[in-house]
Design an enzyme around this catalytic site. Sequence first.
Site, short mmCIF file in Angstrom:
data_model
loop_
_atom_site.label_atom_id
_atom_site.label_comp_id
_atom_site.label_asym_id
_atom_site.label_seq_id
_atom_site.Cartn_x
_atom_site.Cartn_y
_atom_site.Cartn_z
N LEU A 64 0.81 -1.22 0.00
CA LEU A 64 0.00 0.00 0.00
C LEU A 64 0.84 1.27 0.00
CD1 LEU A 64 -2.69 -1.10 2.62
CD2 LEU A 64 -2.78 -1.30 0.12
N CYS A 65 2.03 1.20 -0.53
CA CYS A 65 2.99 2.31 -0.51
C CYS A 65 2.99 3.03 -1.85
CB CYS A 65 4.39 1.73 -0.22
SG CYS A 65 5.71 2.94 -0.15
#
Length: 189
Positions: A64-65
């Site tokens: 989720l970066c």
Amino acid sequence: MLNRRTVLTTALLAAAASATRARAGGGMSRMPAYPFSFPALSGDDIRLAAFTGKPLLIVNTASLCGYTPQYQGLQEIWSEFRERGFTVIAVPSNDFGGQEPGGTSEISETAHHQYGVTFPIAAKAVVVGPKAHPFYKWAAEARPKEVPKWNFHKYLIGHDGYIAEVFPSAVEPADTRIKTAIARALADS
């Protein structure tokens, strides 16, 4: 399980590297990365000794970066250099911003299905601090000013099993600096 040949090769490479460093005035060297292993996302183990004498790029990852699209670049450099013995190993971690909160299926969905990753992926691990995976403790001791500060920090392990280069998160996998360092590490192996 390590076979005798792998153990002997690792020991000989470590001794040769130690002698080289001692002659160069570097003093006693530490052990190479080869004794470490990671539990694999698939359930097996990723044993670094299996890559003895070959360069590795070990990258802490997160699903989720903002840097997650680097999975694509990592796949591209692995595809470009793997036939020459180079390997990428992803190490998912939830250490930075809680950006890897899921389990095996969520990590696999992101890496394999969204980005088409085919290189080895470890199970989720801690990469900083006192509970860090032993490889990351080793790397922090070797390069204390170059520890991961965010997701997608990259350690290039040379053919001798020692850290050859370190690349921070913002350096894209296809960056000329990374490709040049990989090519140099392959030429030395």
